[in-house]
Design an enzyme around this catalytic site. Structure first.
Site, PDB file in Angstrom:
ATOM      1  N   CYS A  18     -21.788   8.047 -11.517  1.00  0.00           N
ATOM      2  CA  CYS A  18     -23.050   8.590 -12.044  1.00  0.00           C
ATOM      3  C   CYS A  18     -24.063   7.471 -12.250  1.00  0.00           C
ATOM      4  CB  CYS A  18     -22.814   9.299 -13.378  1.00  0.00           C
ATOM      5  SG  CYS A  18     -21.579  10.598 -13.342  1.00  0.00           S
ATOM      6  N   CYS A  82     -65.013  19.602 -30.088  1.00  0.00           N
ATOM      7  CA  CYS A  82     -65.254  20.211 -28.785  1.00  0.00           C
ATOM      8  C   CYS A  82     -64.186  19.823 -27.780  1.00  0.00           C
ATOM      9  CB  CYS A  82     -66.631  19.800 -28.249  1.00  0.00           C
ATOM     10  SG  CYS A  82     -66.712  18.031 -27.889  1.00  0.00           S
ATOM     11  N   CYS A  85     -63.651  16.119 -27.188  1.00  0.00           N
ATOM     12  CA  CYS A  85     -62.776  15.476 -28.181  1.00  0.00           C
ATOM     13  C   CYS A  85     -61.312  15.660 -27.785  1.00  0.00           C
ATOM     14  CB  CYS A  85     -62.995  16.077 -29.566  1.00  0.00           C
ATOM     15  SG  CYS A  85     -64.661  15.956 -30.189  1.00  0.00           S
ATOM     16  N   ASP A 512     -33.263 -30.486 -28.686  1.00  0.00           N
ATOM     17  CA  ASP A 512     -34.496 -31.121 -29.115  1.00  0.00           C
ATOM     18  C   ASP A 512     -34.185 -31.737 -30.486  1.00  0.00           C
ATOM     19  OD1 ASP A 512     -37.294 -31.715 -29.163  1.00  0.00           O
ATOM     20  OD2 ASP A 512     -37.536 -30.100 -30.614  1.00  0.00           O
ATOM     21  N   ASP A 720     -37.066 -25.088 -30.514  1.00  0.00           N
ATOM     22  CA  ASP A 720     -37.686 -24.229 -31.523  1.00  0.00           C
ATOM     23  C   ASP A 720     -38.234 -22.929 -30.950  1.00  0.00           C
ATOM     24  OD1 ASP A 720     -40.049 -24.914 -30.270  1.00  0.00           O
ATOM     25  OD2 ASP A 720     -40.706 -26.282 -31.839  1.00  0.00           O
TER      26      ASP A 720
END
Length: 832
Positions: A18, A82, A85, A512, A720
Site C-alpha cells: 500500500c 456583500c 466580501c 566549534d 550553535d
C-alpha cells in the site's frame, strides 16, 4: 518556485505494498517531491510547489483507492456585507496551508473549512480572516476538539474498533473450533456431515463478511486499481478456503470454510495487537501533544481573565501560578520561580527563571507567581516546532529501507504467482508434490492422506496467508518512531532517518569552540595581586578585594565583553563600584579612567609601557595564564603595578567527560575555532581534543570541514546552529546545540536542546541502538518470508498456522521496536 511541506494522514494502508502505491501516486503529481509514506504513522510527508493546491495531493491519494483524513471547521465571520466580501474571505482561507476547500456563506455569515488536521488549525484560519480585514466571532459553531484531543481520541478509537472486531470474530470462531473437536479427535461429524458443513459455512460468513469486511473491501479496491496488497492476499486465502465449503458438496475437497474464519480471526487479532503496539511506538508524539496548556490567564485592561490557548496573542501578559503550566513561549516580566523544563530538555533539575528570562510553553511552574509576556503562539512555539520535527523525522526513511522498498514493490504479485504455480504443481505433478508433502508427515498438522485437490488448495491458501509484506513495511518505521520519540523526550530532536543511519557510522566529531565546548560567556578565572604593590587607597569595605574593585570600576565605562565580565564578577561578589571619570578606551590595548581620584589602567603590556609602568615583575604570571588559553589583563593604580586579572570563556561542566566518552566509543574529536593557536591548544588540552584547527575565519569553516572529510571520512559537526549553518550543512551530520526557545531547529540534522555535550554522546548512542533495531527487524522480516513461503509451498504449513505465523511476524517486529525503550542512552558520568 517556493516549496511547502505537508504531512497527509492516509487511511486504508495495511502493508508495505500500500505504501508503495501511495508513494508512487503522490510522486507522479507535478510539483511534488521528496515523498515519504510511512506505514507505522499512516502519514505521507512531501514537499510541493506553493501554487499546487493541497486538494491535488489528496485527489492523487484517493484515486489510488485510499483516503486522506480531513476535518471540517465552521467559523462565524463578522464584517461581511456583500458577495465581494465572501470571495475575499474565501480566497484568504483557501491560501492557508492544508486547506482543501473553503466555503463562505453571506446569509449565515459562516465559513466552512475542510482541511488536513495538523497542517492547519483554528489559529491559522483566524489569522487569515483577520489579515483579510474581517473578524472571527465566537459562537457554538466554533467548538472543535484541539489537535491533541483529536489525535489521542483517534488512536484510542482505532484500538477499540480493532478489539471489537477481534472479539466478534472469536465469538463465532470459538464455536467452530469446539464443533470441530469431535471430528479432529474421534472422526465424528456431529450431528451429521451435511449439517456440520452447512454450520461451518454459516458461522464463517459473519467473520469474513461482517467484521472482516474491511479486509475484503481493501483487497478488492486494490485489485480494481490494478495492484495488490496484503489484504488482497488475506482476501484470496480466506475466500478460497471459504469456497471449499460449498464446493465440498459438489467435488471431492474438504470443507475449509471453518478454517477461513480461523484465518480471519487470527488476522484481526494480529491487527489489534499491532494497533496497540503501534500506539506504544507513537506515544512520544501523543505525550508531546498532551503537554500543551488548554487555557491561559491573561491580563486584559488590567483584569485577569481565563481564555482558551488559541486566543492568546503575541504581547499578551499571562499570569502563571505555582503548579500551572506556562501556556506559551514567552519572556518573564515579573516574578521569580523554578520551572520544570524536563519536557523540553530531558533535564530533571528545575531551572530558576526571573525577569528577562525566556520560558518555554508547557513547562511547569513549581514555586512562585510569574507574569510572562507571550512571544510565540500557535505553530511558532517551541513545542509546536518539536512536534513538527518529530513527525517530520517519522515521515522520512532510513536509506537501508530502500532495498526493502524495492522488494515490497513486487512482493505481493510474486507471492500470488507462487501461490498459483503451487496449485498448478499439485494438479500437474501430483505424485511429486504428494511425496514432498508426505516428507513433512512428522508434523502433526500435515495430513498426506488428504485428496489431491484438497492438498493443492491447502498449499495455495497457506502461501497466500503466510506471506507478510506487513512485517517488511513496519520494520523500519516503528523503530524510527520509537527512536525519534525517545530523542524528543531527552532533548535530542532528529530531523530524518538518514541522520540516524549516518550518525551511527561517525568516525570524527568536529566541535566549534565558543558556545559549544565553552559556555560562550567570558568569566574572571584568576585574580593575582602584585605583592610589592602599595595599593591601600581602596574603600575599607572592599579590603582584600582591591584589585577587582579598581579594575571593575574602570571597566564600567567599557562595552567590551571582557570588561563586562570583570564588572559582572564584581557585582556578583557585592562590591560597591565607583563610576569612572575621564574614561578612555585605547583600541587593542585596554582602558584608562580616574577612580576615586586615582588614575587606573586595565589592559595590555603596551598600555602600561606607554604610561611608564614596568610590567616585568608579573611577566611569568602573564605567560602562565596565557598558556592556559586565558586573556590576561594588567592593572595599574596611580603609577604602581597592582596585579593581573585573567578572563576566559570557561568550559562547560561536561565537556571533558563527553569527549572522553566519545573516545571510549572509538570516535576521534577535532575542534575548529577562530581563536589564536595558543588559546585553542590550551582548551583542546584541557578537554582532550585530538586535533585543533585554529585561526579559522567563519567563512573558512566549510573548507576545513571538507578537508577533514577527505582525510578522516564521515564526520559530524557540532555548532550553535546559527553562525555555523554552512559547516553544519557540509558535515555528514550537523548537530546544532543551544538552549531555550532560540534554538535554530531548522539549521541541522539533529538539534540538542539542552546545550551540553552530553547530548552528542546520547544522540550517537541512540542512533546506534535505533539502527540496531532496524537491522534486526529487517533481518527477521526477510528471514521469515524466505523460510516460511517454501514451507507453505511444500504443504508443510496448515493455513491457520500460516496465518498465526504471519500475524506473529508483524507483531514481533513492532514489539522488538518497542524494546528500544529499554536502552539507556545516558553515559555513566551523567548518572552521578
Amino acid at each position: 518556485m517556493t516549496k511547502k511541506q505537508v504531512t497527509l494522514p492516509v487511511q486504508g494502508m495495511t502493508c508495505a505494498s500500500c505504501v508503495s502505491h501511495v508513494q508512487k501516486a503522490l510522486s507522479k503529481v507535478e510539483g511534488a517531491e521528496d515523498v515519504n509514506v510511512n506505514l507505522a504513522t499512516e502519514k505521507a510527508s512531501l514537499w510541493f510547489d506553493s501554487d499546487l493546491p493541497a486538494s491535488a495531493l489528496v485527489d492523487a491519494v484517493r484515486e489510488t483507492g485510499y483516503d486522506v483524513a480531513t476535518d471540517t471547521l465552521t467559523l462565524s465571520v463578522g464584517g461581511m456585507t456583500c458577495a465581494s466580501c465572501v470571495a475575499h474571505v474565501q480566497k484568504a482561507l483557501s491560501k492557508v496551508d492544508g486547506v482543501l476547500e473553503a466555503n463562505v456563506n453571506l446569509a449565515t455569515e459562516k465559513a466552512t473549512i475542510t482541511y488536513v488536521p495538523g497542517a492547519a488549525g483554528k489559529a491559522e484560519f483566524r489569522a487569515a480572516v483577520e489579515d483579510a480585514g474581517y473578524e472571527v466571532l465566537e459562537s457554538p459553531a466554533d467548538e472543535s476538539a484541539p489537535v491533541a484531543d483529536t489525535v489521542i481520541e483517534e488512536a484510542q478509537r482505532k484500538v477499540r474498533a480493532a478489539r471489537r472486531k477481534m472479539q466478534i470474530a472469536w465469538g463465532f470462531t470459538a464455536v467452530i473450533i469446539v464443533w470441530m473437536i469431535p471430528e479432529i479427535f474421534f472422526g465424528i461429524m456431529w450431528p451429521n456431515h451435511t449439517i456440520m458443513n452447512l454450520a461451518m459455512i454459516a458461522l464463517a460468513l459473519p467473520v469474513l463478511f461482517w467484521v472482516g469486511r474491511k479486509t475484503y473491501t481493501s483487497g478488492v479496491r486494490a485489485a480494481l486499481h490494478g495492484y495488490a496488497n496484503m489484504d488482497t492476499l488475506i482476501a484470496l486465502g480466506t475466500g478460497v478456503s471459504f469456497l471449499t465449503g460449498p464446493a465440498s458438496f459438489l467435488a471431492p475437497v474438504a470443507n475449509y470454510a471453518g478454517v477461513s474464519a480461523m484465518i480471519m480471526a487470527f488476522h484481526l487479532t494480529g491487527r489489534y495487537i499491532e494497533e496497540n503496539a503501534k500506539g506504544r511506538a507513537s506515544q512520544a508524539i501523543r505525550k508531546l501533544l498532551e503537554l500543551g496548556a488548554k487555557t491561559a490567564h491573561v491580563l486584559r485592561d488590567g483584569v485577569e481573565v481565563e481564555v482558551p490557548i488559541e486566543q492568546v496573542a503575541v504581547g499578551d501578559v499571562m499570569v502563571v501560578r505555582p503548579g500551572e503550566k506556562v501556556p506559551t513561549d514567552g519572556l518573564v516580566v515579573d516574578g521569580e520561580s523554578a520551572l520544570d523544563e524536563s519536557m523540553a530538555t530531558g533535564e530533571s533539575l528545575p531551572v530558576t527563571k526571573g525577569p528577562g528570562d525566556e520560558v518555554i510553553g508547557a513547562t511547569l511552574n513549581q514555586e512562585g507567581l510569574l507574569k510572562i509576556e507571550a512571544t510565540r503562539v500557535g505553530k511558532d512555539t517551541f513545542l509546536a516546532q518539536v512536534i513538527k520535527l518529530v513527525e517530520q523525522a517519522q515521515g522520512t526513511k532510513v536509506p537501508i529501507q530502500a532495498f526493502a522498498d524495492r522488494v515490497t514493490a513486487v512482493f505481493v504479485p510474486v507471492v500470488i504467482t507462487i501461490a498459483v504455480l503451487t496449485l498448478l504443481a499439485y494438479l500437474l505433478w501430483p505424485d511429486f508434490m504428494h511425496t514432498l508433502t508426505a516428507a513433512g508427515g512428522f508434523l502433526p498438522w500435515v495430513d498426506p492422506t488428504l485428496g489431491q485437490y484438497t492438498l493443492a488448495i491447502v498449499a495455495m491458501v497457506s502461501v497466500f496467508v503466510i506471506a507478510c509484506p506487513c512485517a517488511l513495511g513496519l520494520a523500519t518505521p516503528t523503530a524510527l518512531m520509537v527512536g525519534s520519540g525517545m530523542g524528543a523526550e531527552n532533548g535530542i530532536l532528529i530531523r530524518s532517518g538518514a541522520a540516524i543511519q549516518t550518525l551511527k557510522d561517525i568516525g570524527v566529531v568536529i566541535f566549534d569552540k565558543t558556545g559549544t565546548i565553552t559556555k560562550g560567556k567570558p568569566d574572571v578565572t584568576d585574580i593575582v595581586g602584585y605583592e610589592a604593590a602599595d595599593v591601600k587607597r581602596e574603600p575599607s569595605n572592599v579590603k582584600g578585594r582591591a584589585l577587582l574593585y579598581w579594575a571593575a570600576s574602570a571597566e564600567r565605562g567599557s562595552e567590551h565583553p571582557l570588561g563586562r565580565a570583570i564588572v559582572a564578577r564584581a557585582e556578583a561578589e557585592g562590591l560597591p563600584l565607583d563610576d569612572p571619570r575621564e574614561f578612555q578606551a585605547a583600541r587593542g590595548k585596554g582602558v584608562r579612567a580616574t577612580i576615586a581620584g586615582e588614575r587606573v589602567l586595565v589592559g595590555s603590556r603596551r598600555l602600561l609601557d606607554e604610561a611608564g609602568i614596568d610590567a616585568a615583575p608579573l611577566e611569568s604570571t602573564l605567560h602562565a595564564l596565557e598558556s592556559e588559553g586565558k586573556t590576561a589583563m594588567l592593572v595599574a593604580v596611580g603609577d604602581q603595578l597592582a596585579g593581573v586579572l585573567a578572563v576566559a570563556d570557561t568550559l562547560k561542566d561536561d565537556s571533558a567527560d563527553a569527549i572522553a566518552a566519545l573516545h571510549a566509543m572509538g570516535i576521534q574529536t577535532a575542534m575548529l575555532t577562530g581563536d589564536n593557536r595558543r588559546t585553542a591548544a590550551a582548551i583542546a588540552r584541557s578537554v582532550g581534543i585530538d586535533q585543533v584547527v585554529a585561526e579559522v575565519l567563519p567563512e573558512g569553516k566549510v573548507d576545513e570541514v571538507r578537508r577533514l572529510q577527505d582525510t578522516l571520512g564521515i564526520v559530524a559537526f557540532v555548532g550553535d546552529g546559527i553562525n555555523d549553518a554552512p559547516a553544519l550543512t557540509q558535515a555528514n551530520v550537523g548537530l546544532a546545540i543551544g538552549t531555550g526557545t532560540d534554538i535554530a531547529i531548522e539549521a541541522s540534522d539533529v538539534t540538542l536542546v539542552r546545550g551540553d555535550l552530553t547530548g552528542v554522546v546520547e544522540a550517537i548512542t541512540l542512533s546506534q541502538a535505533t539502527f540496531r533495531k532496524i537491522r534486526q527487524n529487517l533481518f527477521w522480516a526477510f528471514f521469515y518470508n524466505v523460510i516460511m513461503i517454501p514451507l507453505a509451498v511444500a504443504g508443510w504449513m496448515h493455513p491457520v498456522l500460516a496465518e498465526i505465523a504471519m500475524a506473529t511476524s508483524s507483531i514481533s517486529v513492532v514489539t522488538n521496536a518497542n524494546l528500544l525503550r529499554r536502552v539507556d542512552i545516558h553515559p555513566e558520568y551523567a548518572k552521578k
